[in-house]
Design an enzyme around this catalytic site. Sequence first.
Site, PDB file in Angstrom:
ATOM      1  N   LYS A  71      -0.615  64.546  15.367  1.00 59.29           N
ATOM      2  CA  LYS A  71       0.545  64.546  16.269  1.00 59.29           C
ATOM      3  C   LYS A  71       0.422  65.728  17.212  1.00 59.29           C
ATOM      4  O   LYS A  71       0.449  66.876  16.786  1.00 59.29           O
ATOM      5  CB  LYS A  71       1.852  64.637  15.488  1.00 59.29           C
ATOM      6  CG  LYS A  71       3.074  64.506  16.386  1.00 59.29           C
ATOM      7  CD  LYS A  71       4.359  64.627  15.607  1.00 59.29           C
ATOM      8  CE  LYS A  71       5.555  64.365  16.514  1.00 59.29           C
ATOM      9  NZ  LYS A  71       5.595  65.247  17.697  1.00 59.29           N
TER      10      LYS A  71
ATOM     11  N   ASP B 268       1.507  68.360  20.106  1.00 61.20           N
ATOM     12  CA  ASP B 268       2.748  69.076  20.422  1.00 61.20           C
ATOM     13  C   ASP B 268       2.739  69.402  21.911  1.00 61.20           C
ATOM     14  O   ASP B 268       2.377  70.502  22.325  1.00 61.20           O
ATOM     15  CB  ASP B 268       2.823  70.355  19.579  1.00 61.20           C
ATOM     16  CG  ASP B 268       4.186  71.021  19.666  1.00 61.20           C
ATOM     17  OD1 ASP B 268       5.136  70.361  20.131  1.00 61.20           O
ATOM     18  OD2 ASP B 268       4.294  72.196  19.284  1.00 61.20           O
TER      19      ASP B 268
ATOM     20  N   GLU C 103       1.796  70.059  13.458  1.00 61.69           N
ATOM     21  CA  GLU C 103       3.145  69.513  13.429  1.00 61.69           C
ATOM     22  C   GLU C 103       3.250  68.287  12.529  1.00 61.69           C
ATOM     23  O   GLU C 103       4.300  68.010  11.958  1.00 61.69           O
ATOM     24  CB  GLU C 103       3.598  69.157  14.850  1.00 61.69           C
ATOM     25  CG  GLU C 103       5.075  68.816  14.937  1.00 61.69           C
ATOM     26  CD  GLU C 103       5.551  68.589  16.359  1.00 61.69           C
ATOM     27  OE1 GLU C 103       6.711  68.181  16.528  1.00 61.69           O
ATOM     28  OE2 GLU C 103       4.773  68.811  17.290  1.00 61.69           O
TER      29      GLU C 103
END
Length: 346
Positions: free
Chosen positions: A64, A66, A205
């Site tokens: 993921k 950021d 994250e």
Amino acid sequence: MARTPRSKPLLQDSDAPIRSKPRRRRDPAQPNLLLDHMPRRIEPSLCLLKAKPPEGPDWAYEIKWDGYRLSIHIEPKGIRILTKNGHDWTNRFPEIEEGARELGVASAIIDGEAVMYDDQGRSDFSLLQSSLGGRAGKTTSPAQFMAFDLMYLDGHDLTKMELRVRRHLLEELISGRPDSAIKFSEAFHVTGAELFRASCDHGLEGIIAKHLGRPYRSGRLGDWVKVKCIQSESFFIVGYERSAGTFRSLMLGAYRGDQVVYVGSVGTGFKMREMSQLRSMMNKLRWTGKKPPVPYAGKRDIVWVAPTIIVEIEFRGWTSEGKLRHSSYKGRRKIQDNAAVYRIKE
């Protein structure tokens, strides 16, 4: 003197009707090469938040990122880089625009995320956010675009194809360009649980799980699932706690139904320059009503402001009283980024 021969007339005097040459049937094994209309914009596919990643051979797992969700539109007239909400931010990412130009395709729509990295090589939203200039500004440091989907290519709509096909075409399109600002977002050949554990161990994250057999569908339909190591959401600033300098902490608000309610405060993660900018913005939004903009029963010395400024906050969960636990400021969100203020589930 020889006479110049007359050309054969195009139309003959004849009783027989004029017929075109019979057309052979199309071989069904040959591809249909009719071109598809290129849309001005495609609403993005969004991730559904879950506590655990789905497992199985039909799922692919990515890190993921950021950063800022963007789509690159390569068109005959030029390049457009659009935010999640459809605003044109091409001039803010000149390196990404140049990378798109170097791909050498006539038309394409690429989905991905603009990122910048901290000293440990992790994507950092606050770095990217602080590097963006004003309304017509550009990034002060080069950003990279992590490409993870391909919706349109050289006249062909790919949204109805399976994700595994779209990603294969995307990887072929952008591979072999190590110096380009456009990179391929790799999928890892491990289980979702293994990648999630590794991402948390490295301070990332979280991860994204995507179903390989699904078409590209706009909205939050469960085709893409996100699992976060650290929760991160957008909240309103509804006030600040006074201090001798700028402020001691920010008071935060979220939606409960149509009402904005107080969900706690944040006092860490700020840089001095950001604090000064926020204080200046909040001074222009001071609340003039007799009651605070949110229900509040505390005793701190608060200057209330209209719930207009949206900020991104990291936190570790919620207290039993419905307040954020271990919160930390990440950066200010912009309306153009389609920042959705957190909604408390009823």
